[in-house]
Design a protein around this motif. Structure first.
Motif, PDB file in Angstrom:
ATOM      1  N   ASP A  82       0.811  -1.218   0.000  1.00 20.44           N
ATOM      2  CA  ASP A  82       0.000   0.000   0.000  1.00 20.44           C
ATOM      3  C   ASP A  82       0.844   1.269   0.000  1.00 20.44           C
ATOM      4  N   GLY A  83       1.954   1.276  -0.745  1.00 17.60           N
ATOM      5  CA  GLY A  83       2.794   2.457  -0.826  1.00 17.60           C
ATOM      6  C   GLY A  83       3.567   2.755   0.445  1.00 17.60           C
ATOM      7  N   GLN A  84       3.766   1.740   1.279  1.00 13.53           N
ATOM      8  CA  GLN A  84       4.527   1.915   2.516  1.00 13.53           C
ATOM      9  C   GLN A  84       5.522   0.782   2.685  1.00 13.53           C
ATOM     10  N   ILE A  85       6.702   1.133   3.188  1.00  7.80           N
ATOM     11  CA  ILE A  85       7.742   0.154   3.469  1.00  7.80           C
ATOM     12  C   ILE A  85       7.738  -0.088   4.974  1.00  7.80           C
ATOM     13  N   THR A  86       7.599  -1.355   5.372  1.00  2.65           N
ATOM     14  CA  THR A  86       7.570  -1.711   6.785  1.00  2.65           C
ATOM     15  C   THR A  86       8.789  -2.567   7.106  1.00  2.65           C
ATOM     16  N   VAL A  87       9.481  -2.221   8.174  1.00  3.69           N
ATOM     17  CA  VAL A  87      10.655  -2.967   8.618  1.00  3.69           C
ATOM     18  C   VAL A  87      10.332  -3.585   9.971  1.00  3.69           C
ATOM     19  N   LYS A  88      10.624  -4.886  10.120  1.00  4.24           N
ATOM     20  CA  LYS A  88      10.354  -5.588  11.379  1.00  4.24           C
ATOM     21  C   LYS A  88      11.573  -6.422  11.761  1.00  4.24           C
ATOM     22  N   PRO A  89      11.868  -6.532  13.062  1.00  2.00           N
ATOM     23  CA  PRO A  89      12.999  -7.361  13.467  1.00  2.00           C
ATOM     24  C   PRO A  89      12.666  -8.843  13.311  1.00  2.00           C
ATOM     25  N   VAL A  90      13.698  -9.664  13.038  1.00  2.00           N
ATOM     26  CA  VAL A  90      13.487 -11.093  12.858  1.00  2.00           C
ATOM     27  C   VAL A  90      13.221 -11.772  14.192  1.00  2.00           C
ATOM     28  N   GLY A  91      13.974 -11.437  15.203  1.00  2.00           N
ATOM     29  CA  GLY A  91      13.792 -12.055  16.514  1.00  2.00           C
ATOM     30  C   GLY A  91      13.804 -11.001  17.607  1.00  2.00           C
ATOM     31  N   THR A  92      14.103 -11.433  18.813  1.00  2.00           N
ATOM     32  CA  THR A  92      14.152 -10.497  19.933  1.00  2.00           C
ATOM     33  C   THR A  92      15.582 -10.277  20.402  1.00  2.00           C
ATOM     34  N   SER A  93      16.557 -10.664  19.584  1.00  2.00           N
ATOM     35  CA  SER A  93      17.951 -10.466  19.983  1.00  2.00           C
ATOM     36  C   SER A  93      18.274  -8.972  20.016  1.00  2.00           C
ATOM     37  N   LYS A  94      19.305  -8.644  20.760  1.00  2.00           N
ATOM     38  CA  LYS A  94      19.694  -7.239  20.911  1.00  2.00           C
ATOM     39  C   LYS A  94      20.105  -6.649  19.567  1.00  2.00           C
ATOM     40  N   LYS A  95      20.843  -7.409  18.754  1.00  2.00           N
ATOM     41  CA  LYS A  95      21.289  -6.917  17.457  1.00  2.00           C
ATOM     42  C   LYS A  95      20.104  -6.657  16.525  1.00  2.00           C
ATOM     43  N   ALA A  96      19.115  -7.535  16.540  1.00  2.00           N
ATOM     44  CA  ALA A  96      17.932  -7.350  15.689  1.00  2.00           C
ATOM     45  C   ALA A  96      17.193  -6.083  16.078  1.00  2.00           C
ATOM     46  N   ARG A  97      17.090  -5.828  17.376  1.00  2.00           N
ATOM     47  CA  ARG A  97      16.401  -4.614  17.826  1.00  2.00           C
ATOM     48  C   ARG A  97      17.202  -3.366  17.489  1.00  2.00           C
ATOM     49  N   MET A  98      18.533  -3.459  17.535  1.00  2.00           N
ATOM     50  CA  MET A  98      19.370  -2.308  17.177  1.00  2.00           C
ATOM     51  C   MET A  98      19.268  -2.001  15.680  1.00  2.00           C
ATOM     52  N   MET A  99      19.271  -3.042  14.872  1.00  2.00           N
ATOM     53  CA  MET A  99      19.233  -2.853  13.423  1.00  2.00           C
ATOM     54  C   MET A  99      17.868  -2.385  12.916  1.00  2.00           C
ATOM     55  N   TRP A 100      16.820  -2.659  13.666  1.00  2.00           N
ATOM     56  CA  TRP A 100      15.454  -2.348  13.260  1.00  2.00           C
ATOM     57  C   TRP A 100      15.295  -0.861  12.927  1.00  2.00           C
ATOM     58  N   GLY A 101      15.589  -0.006  13.869  1.00  2.00           N
ATOM     59  CA  GLY A 101      15.427   1.435  13.654  1.00  2.00           C
ATOM     60  C   GLY A 101      16.406   1.985  12.632  1.00  2.00           C
ATOM     61  N   MET A 102      17.642   1.470  12.645  1.00  2.00           N
ATOM     62  CA  MET A 102      18.647   1.971  11.712  1.00  2.00           C
ATOM     63  C   MET A 102      18.290   1.631  10.266  1.00  2.00           C
ATOM     64  N   GLN A 103      17.870   0.404  10.011  1.00  2.00           N
ATOM     65  CA  GLN A 103      17.529  -0.005   8.653  1.00  2.00           C
ATOM     66  C   GLN A 103      16.304   0.750   8.137  1.00  2.00           C
ATOM     67  N   ARG A 104      15.359   1.023   9.019  1.00  2.00           N
ATOM     68  CA  ARG A 104      14.179   1.806   8.636  1.00  2.00           C
ATOM     69  C   ARG A 104      14.589   3.227   8.256  1.00  2.00           C
ATOM     70  N   THR A 105      15.512   3.817   9.020  1.00  2.00           N
ATOM     71  CA  THR A 105      15.984   5.173   8.733  1.00  2.00           C
ATOM     72  C   THR A 105      16.770   5.214   7.427  1.00  2.00           C
ATOM     73  N   LEU A 106      17.589   4.197   7.168  1.00  2.00           N
ATOM     74  CA  LEU A 106      18.327   4.153   5.905  1.00  2.00           C
ATOM     75  C   LEU A 106      17.371   4.054   4.712  1.00  2.00           C
ATOM     76  N   ALA A 107      16.314   3.268   4.853  1.00  2.00           N
ATOM     77  CA  ALA A 107      15.312   3.156   3.783  1.00  2.00           C
ATOM     78  C   ALA A 107      14.607   4.500   3.580  1.00  2.00           C
ATOM     79  N   ALA A 108      14.272   5.183   4.675  1.00  2.00           N
ATOM     80  CA  ALA A 108      13.618   6.491   4.568  1.00  2.00           C
ATOM     81  C   ALA A 108      14.540   7.507   3.906  1.00  2.00           C
ATOM     82  N   ASN A 109      15.852   7.429   4.189  1.00  2.00           N
ATOM     83  CA  ASN A 109      16.812   8.344   3.572  1.00  2.00           C
ATOM     84  C   ASN A 109      16.920   8.116   2.067  1.00  2.00           C
ATOM     85  N   LEU A 110      16.817   6.858   1.631  1.00  2.00           N
ATOM     86  CA  LEU A 110      16.844   6.581   0.194  1.00  2.00           C
ATOM     87  C   LEU A 110      15.629   7.191  -0.494  1.00  2.00           C
TER      88      LEU A 110
END
Length: 177
Positions: free
Chosen positions: A47-75
């Motif tokens: 629906d014209g929106q990009i959604t990013v979700k973490p794969v698991g509940t690991s600390k790295k997945a939670r850290m990457m979640w916000g960063m990857q969403r921001t990188l996609a928004a910057n593109l």
């Protein structure tokens, strides 16, 4: 729960986004950019929106979640609007001018500083004391602006040097009798 990551990235009209596995290609009126998402996040386009979700509940997945969403928004923002960083030059005799593909800076040294403008970056000098760095890649625009500023950072006594337009230089008091 990431407050940044849970917000979807809205794709404006005129921007074409293609998701192929972990690779995302974004094409807009200003150009084309691409990125590869890390394995710790899942990306969906609906629906014209990009959604990013973490794969698991690991600390790295939670850290990457916000960063990857921001990188996609910057593109998406880069190919539709672009990014701009303004610099100001303060000091007697300090000035800048663009000569072809080279930025010529007079910053009080015995020689002029010649800065080669990288591919994909546009630099304009409306006045001799202002520099506007623009482009579609946020990281490269910021890096070029930081490299120009690094030639003569603002000093705290008189405020002379190259500064960002939104930067505040804390001034120090000079010598006392």
């Amino acid at each position: 729960m990431s407050r940044i990551g849970k917000n979807p990235v809205t794709v404006p009209a005129g921007v074409d986004v293609k998701l192929e596995g972990r690779d995302m290609n974004v094409k807009g009126k200003l150009g084309q950019l691409s990125m590869r998402f890390v394995d710790d996040v899942d990306v969906e386009m609906a629906d014209g929106q990009i959604t990013v979700k973490p794969v698991g509940t690991s600390k790295k997945a939670r850290m990457m979640w916000g960063m990857q969403r921001t990188l996609a928004a910057n593109l998406v923002q880069g190919v539709s609007e672009g990014f701009v960083r303004d610099l100001e030059i303060t000091g007697v005799g300090y000035r800048a001018q663009v000569q072809g593909k080279v930025l010529n800076l007079s910053l009080g040294y015995s020689h002029d500083v010649l800065y080669d403008i990288p591919e994909g970056i546009e630099i304009k000098c409306e006045k001799p004391t202002s520099i506007r760095v623009s482009g579609i890649d946020k990281q490269r625009v910021g890096q070029v602006a930081a490299e120009i500023r690094a030639w003569r950072p603002p000093e705290p006594y008189k405020g002379k040097g190259v500064r960002y337009s939104d930067e505040y230089v804390v001034r120090k008091e000079g010598k006392k009798k």
